[in-house]
Design an enzyme around this catalytic site. Structure first.
Site, PDB file in Angstrom:
ATOM      1  N   ARG A  30      -1.165  -9.476  12.818  1.00 17.99           N
ATOM      2  CA  ARG A  30      -1.695  -8.369  11.998  1.00 17.99           C
ATOM      3  C   ARG A  30      -2.580  -8.902  10.877  1.00 17.99           C
ATOM      4  NH1 ARG A  30       3.802  -6.213  10.933  1.00 17.99           N
ATOM      5  NH2 ARG A  30       2.974  -5.101   9.143  1.00 17.99           N
ATOM      6  N   LYS A  63       0.827  -1.221   0.000  1.00 25.40           N
ATOM      7  CA  LYS A  63       0.000   0.000   0.000  1.00 25.40           C
ATOM      8  C   LYS A  63       0.853   1.259   0.000  1.00 25.40           C
ATOM      9  CE  LYS A  63      -2.105  -0.966   3.883  1.00 25.40           C
ATOM     10  NZ  LYS A  63      -1.690  -2.318   4.281  1.00 25.40           N
ATOM     11  N   ARG A  77      -9.882   1.279   8.891  1.00 26.73           N
ATOM     12  CA  ARG A  77      -9.558  -0.134   9.073  1.00 26.73           C
ATOM     13  C   ARG A  77     -10.630  -0.853   9.858  1.00 26.73           C
ATOM     14  NH1 ARG A  77      -3.462   0.648   8.940  1.00 26.73           N
ATOM     15  NH2 ARG A  77      -2.633  -1.427   8.662  1.00 26.73           N
ATOM     16  N   ARG A  93      11.339  -7.115   4.679  1.00 24.53           N
ATOM     17  CA  ARG A  93      11.323  -5.695   5.051  1.00 24.53           C
ATOM     18  C   ARG A  93      11.913  -5.509   6.454  1.00 24.53           C
ATOM     19  NH1 ARG A  93       5.615  -2.666   5.114  1.00 24.53           N
ATOM     20  NH2 ARG A  93       5.365  -3.563   7.178  1.00 24.53           N
ATOM     21  N   ARG A 148      11.447  -2.636  11.357  1.00 23.20           N
ATOM     22  CA  ARG A 148      10.218  -2.213  12.032  1.00 23.20           C
ATOM     23  C   ARG A 148       9.887  -3.171  13.169  1.00 23.20           C
ATOM     24  NH1 ARG A 148       5.069  -0.762   8.307  1.00 23.20           N
ATOM     25  NH2 ARG A 148       4.013  -1.944   9.932  1.00 23.20           N
TER      26      ARG A 148
HETATM   27  P1  ADP Z   1       0.670  -2.590   7.919  1.00 20.20           P
HETATM   28  O1  ADP Z   1      -0.360  -2.259   6.900  1.00 20.20           O
HETATM   29  O2  ADP Z   1       1.953  -3.074   7.330  1.00 20.20           O
HETATM   30  O3  ADP Z   1       0.174  -3.500   9.020  1.00 20.20           O
HETATM   31  P2  ADP Z   1       0.749   0.215   8.890  1.00 20.20           P
HETATM   32  O4  ADP Z   1       2.042   0.908   8.768  1.00 20.20           O
HETATM   33  O5  ADP Z   1      -0.360   0.660   8.019  1.00 20.20           O
HETATM   34  O6  ADP Z   1       1.096  -1.317   8.707  1.00 20.20           O
HETATM   35  O7  ADP Z   1       0.232   0.282  10.412  1.00 20.20           O
HETATM   36  C1  ADP Z   1       1.050  -0.120  11.477  1.00 20.20           C
HETATM   37  C2  ADP Z   1       0.255  -0.207  12.766  1.00 20.20           C
HETATM   38  O8  ADP Z   1      -0.290   1.089  13.082  1.00 20.20           O
HETATM   39  C3  ADP Z   1      -0.964  -1.131  12.740  1.00 20.20           C
HETATM   40  O9  ADP Z   1      -0.635  -2.489  12.980  1.00 20.20           O
HETATM   41  C4  ADP Z   1      -1.802  -0.512  13.873  1.00 20.20           C
HETATM   42  O10 ADP Z   1      -1.333  -0.873  15.152  1.00 20.20           O
HETATM   43  C5  ADP Z   1      -1.571   0.973  13.696  1.00 20.20           C
HETATM   44  N1  ADP Z   1      -2.599   1.563  12.807  1.00 20.20           N
HETATM   45  C6  ADP Z   1      -2.387   2.117  11.587  1.00 20.20           C
HETATM   46  N2  ADP Z   1      -3.532   2.556  11.049  1.00 20.20           N
HETATM   47  C7  ADP Z   1      -4.513   2.253  11.949  1.00 20.20           C
HETATM   48  C8  ADP Z   1      -5.934   2.427  11.973  1.00 20.20           C
HETATM   49  N3  ADP Z   1      -6.602   2.999  10.952  1.00 20.20           N
HETATM   50  N4  ADP Z   1      -6.613   2.010  13.066  1.00 20.20           N
HETATM   51  C9  ADP Z   1      -5.987   1.447  14.093  1.00 20.20           C
HETATM   52  N5  ADP Z   1      -4.656   1.225  14.129  1.00 20.20           N
HETATM   53  C10 ADP Z   1      -3.916   1.626  13.080  1.00 20.20           C
END
Ligand code: ADP
Length: 191
Positions: free
Chosen positions: A144, A13, A88, A127, A133
């Site tokens: 996740r 994404k 989400r 990654r 990370r």
């Molecule tokens: P990925 O899509 O690789 O899991 P992101 O970088 O988008 O990772 O998000 C990392 C973390 O940030 C998520 O696992 C969550 O804990 C938090 N997070 C990001 N966006 C949201 C959201 N819209 N609602 C709740 N938690 C979020």
């Protein structure tokens, strides 16, 4: 353009968001990036979010919604934006509808990147070696993915019912996927 990009963790994404945002001249707003920046700066928001992120859980809606509302009220997001990582949850969908509705606009499209779950674990472990990370360990990656399946996958049906969904095959090279996404979006923006 007011766009959302969705897909499971590791679908690419963030990578695609940068290209799409550039093409349409809108900011790419990644909730994960904003949270990570707050964690590394040790802000109150970062302190609140960190334990959820480290466990692969979602940050509570109330915290996330407030952050996105603030971000979307900035000047650069007035003419459009691309959200990466938000909404989400079903509750976040309703909240975003409110934010966009308040500004008198509507969503143009929701891009969903489809990928093979096993391939994704490999990508994320890779990654982890490069970016380090904290949430890219195998256990947390699997968590996740579960949380995505439970809480975020249902949003695909919600946006499909609204005729906003643009599904794109996310497998293959980065530039192949970009070409597919831009082609699909261009056909929408001409409607
Ligand atoms: P990925 O899509 O690789 O899991 P992101 O970088 O988008 O990772 O998000 C990392 C973390 O940030 C998520 O696992 C969550 O804990 C938090 N997070 C990001 N966006 C949201 C959201 N819209 N609602 C709740 N938690 C979020």
């Amino acid at each position: 353009m007011r766009l959302i990009i969705m897909g499971p963790p590791g679908a690419g994404k963030g990578t695609q968001a940068a290209f799409i945002a550039e093409r349409y001249g809108v900011p790419a707003i990644s909730t994960g990036d904003i949270f990570r920046a707050n964690v590394s700066q040790g802000t109150p928001l970062g302190l609140e979010a960190q334990r959820f992120m480290d466990a692969g859980e979602y940050v509570p809606d109330e915290v996330t919604n407030r952050m996105v509302r603030n971000r979307l009220s900035e000047d650069d997001a007035e003419a459009g934006f691309l959200l990466d990582g938000y909404p989400r949850t079903v509750a976040q969908v309703a909240e975003l509808d409110g934010m966009i509705g308040d500004s008198g606009h509507s969503l143009d499209a929701v891009v969903v990147l489809t990928v093979d779950p096993e391939e994704i674990v490999q990508r994320l472990l890779q990654r982890a070696l490069i970016d380090g990370r904290a949430d890219d360990t195998e256990d947390v990656i699997r968590r996740r993915q579960e949380v995505y399946a439970e809480q975020t996958q249902p949003l695909i049906g919600v946006y499909r019912d609204r005729d906003l969904l643009v599904e794109v095959d996310g497998m293959g090279e980065v530039d192949e996927v970009t070409a597919r996404v831009l082609k699909a979006l261009d056909s929408i923006s001409k409607h």
